[in-house]
Design a protein around this motif. Structure first.
Motif, PDB file in Angstrom:
ATOM      1  N   LEU A  62     -36.431  73.378 -56.899  1.00  0.00           N
ATOM      2  CA  LEU A  62     -35.717  73.173 -58.164  1.00  0.00           C
ATOM      3  C   LEU A  62     -35.994  74.286 -59.169  1.00  0.00           C
ATOM      4  CD1 LEU A  62     -36.129  69.301 -58.555  1.00  0.00           C
ATOM      5  CD2 LEU A  62     -34.209  70.581 -57.593  1.00  0.00           C
ATOM      6  N   ASN A 106     -33.018  76.536 -60.668  1.00  0.00           N
ATOM      7  CA  ASN A 106     -32.811  76.619 -62.117  1.00  0.00           C
ATOM      8  C   ASN A 106     -32.786  78.077 -62.572  1.00  0.00           C
ATOM      9  OD1 ASN A 106     -32.561  75.423 -64.734  1.00  0.00           O
ATOM     10  ND2 ASN A 106     -34.715  75.947 -65.121  1.00  0.00           N
ATOM     11  N   LYS A 128     -31.282  64.802 -52.724  1.00  0.00           N
ATOM     12  CA  LYS A 128     -31.696  65.593 -53.882  1.00  0.00           C
ATOM     13  C   LYS A 128     -30.519  65.989 -54.770  1.00  0.00           C
ATOM     14  CE  LYS A 128     -35.994  65.693 -52.510  1.00  0.00           C
ATOM     15  NZ  LYS A 128     -37.075  65.029 -53.263  1.00  0.00           N
ATOM     16  N   ASP A 131     -31.022  65.526 -58.549  1.00  0.00           N
ATOM     17  CA  ASP A 131     -31.980  66.476 -59.131  1.00  0.00           C
ATOM     18  C   ASP A 131     -31.355  67.865 -59.267  1.00  0.00           C
ATOM     19  OD1 ASP A 131     -33.870  64.461 -59.161  1.00  0.00           O
ATOM     20  OD2 ASP A 131     -34.726  65.028 -57.213  1.00  0.00           O
ATOM     21  N   VAL A 132     -30.634  68.279 -58.231  1.00  0.00           N
ATOM     22  CA  VAL A 132     -30.003  69.615 -58.257  1.00  0.00           C
ATOM     23  C   VAL A 132     -28.888  69.645 -59.300  1.00  0.00           C
ATOM     24  CG1 VAL A 132     -28.675  71.280 -56.913  1.00  0.00           C
ATOM     25  CG2 VAL A 132     -30.586  70.070 -55.843  1.00  0.00           C
ATOM     26  N   LEU A 177     -29.412  70.561 -62.862  1.00  0.00           N
ATOM     27  CA  LEU A 177     -29.657  71.967 -63.173  1.00  0.00           C
ATOM     28  C   LEU A 177     -28.413  72.833 -63.075  1.00  0.00           C
ATOM     29  CD1 LEU A 177     -32.931  72.310 -61.051  1.00  0.00           C
ATOM     30  CD2 LEU A 177     -32.770  71.878 -63.516  1.00  0.00           C
TER      31      LEU A 177
END
Length: 310
Positions: free
Chosen positions: A97, A101, A117, A120-121, A124
């Motif tokens: 991550l 980012n 994921k 979460d990805v 960003l």
């Protein structure tokens, strides 16, 4: 022939329209329908991170240039992406991550092993899930080829790959249907498991036409449904297709090669062994990247060659 061409064109349009650039009057949008929803961008992405091995396989076949890639489990035909000139964005299962980012990308693509994921990805960078549908893998891979082609501006190349895959599958299906029963085995640390019609490689049954020796194989686990050599002889398949998982994941010395594990008197008594119809599938294509274009063509060529020898 004309009807077939029309059908193929219709199929291509259906697939291609899953990624569209509709006009909203004020500005255009780039819309990507994917396995977990719909992602809308203001334009076609220019900097794309590929966090899925199957998508990387397709992007590579299209001649696309990802801005960042996975750093692990690369099949032989994708190992050029291990070069430091390609930015690393984590592993097969765990996106990095912090690196994602810092990349400043326009889009990230997750897939089967990294789909968990996505949230979460997406926090960003805009993200999509191009996981393939295991129950209809050939159609699913064709759809993903069209989507990846649209994302990278490689629509014409994608159309050629889809047509090529269609042609290969049609030719192989004509040979496989009626070729008899098949048992798909996976060797893992010296153990042997069976994969059924719903497995990652179950398209040999569902989409090619090899008959299964048993429909209710519980193959939820990476090593398949553990079976004995007595079971293999009892089912006595006409064909045995083998996936060497240890070779695929780089632990080849742990339990011996698949050929060594299956080299015993019980297996030698099967019809498949007596007729030379045990096929050791490319482990990376069958286990690591079963939803990629190049991986599928490798497997199709192997099976076609085996059928041609008999």
């Amino acid at each position: 022939m004309l009807a077939k061409i029309i059908l193929n064109v219709a199929l291509m349009l259906t697939v291609a329209l899953t990624v569209s650039v509709p006009s909203t009057g004020a500005r255009a949008e780039f819309v990507i329908e994917h396995a977990q929803g719909r992602t809308v961008l203001t334009k076609r992405p220019e900097k794309v991170l590929v966090l899925d091995i199957n998508t990387l396989d397709i992007a590579d076949a299209l001649g696309a240039q990802p801005a960042g890639v996975l750093g692990s489990n690369l099949p032989p035909w994708l190992r050029k992406y291990a070069d430091p000139r390609y930015a690393r964005m984590g592993t097969l299962f765990e996106p990095d991550l912090e690196a994602i980012n810092a990349a400043g990308a326009d889009l990230a693509i997750v897939g089967v092993r990294s789909r968990g994921k996505l949230k979460d990805v997406a926090a960003l960078v805009p993200a999509v899930d191009l996981s393939f549908d295991q129950d209809r893998i050939v159609e699913s891979v064709k759809a993903n080829i069209a989507k990846v082609g649209a994302i990278f501006g490689k629509e014409a190349e994608a159309a050629r790959l889809v047509a090529d895959l269609d042609s290969r599958v049609t030719a192989l299906r004509a040979r496989a249907t009626g070729a008899g029963t098949a048992l798909i085995l996976v060797t893992n640390g010296g153990k042997v498991g069976a994969y059924g019609p719903t497995s990652r490689i179950g398209w040999l049954h569902r989409e090619l036409g090899f008959k299964t020796v048993e429909s209710k194989i519980d193959d939820r686990f990476h090593g398949g449904d553990v079976v004995s050599f007595e079971y293999i002889l009892e089912k006595n398949p006409d064909w045995i297709f083998v996936i060497d998982r240890d070779a695929a994941v780089g632990t080849a010395s742990r339990g011996g090669s698949a050929a060594a594990v299956l080299d015993n008197e019980l297996v030698r008594q099967t019809s498949a062994a007596k007729l030379g119809k045990i096929v050791y599938l490319d482990p990376s294509a069958a286990y690591i990247a079963p939803g990629g274009y190049t991986a599928l063509t490798i497997l199709i060529a192997q099976i076609q060659a085996a059928l041609d020898r008999k």
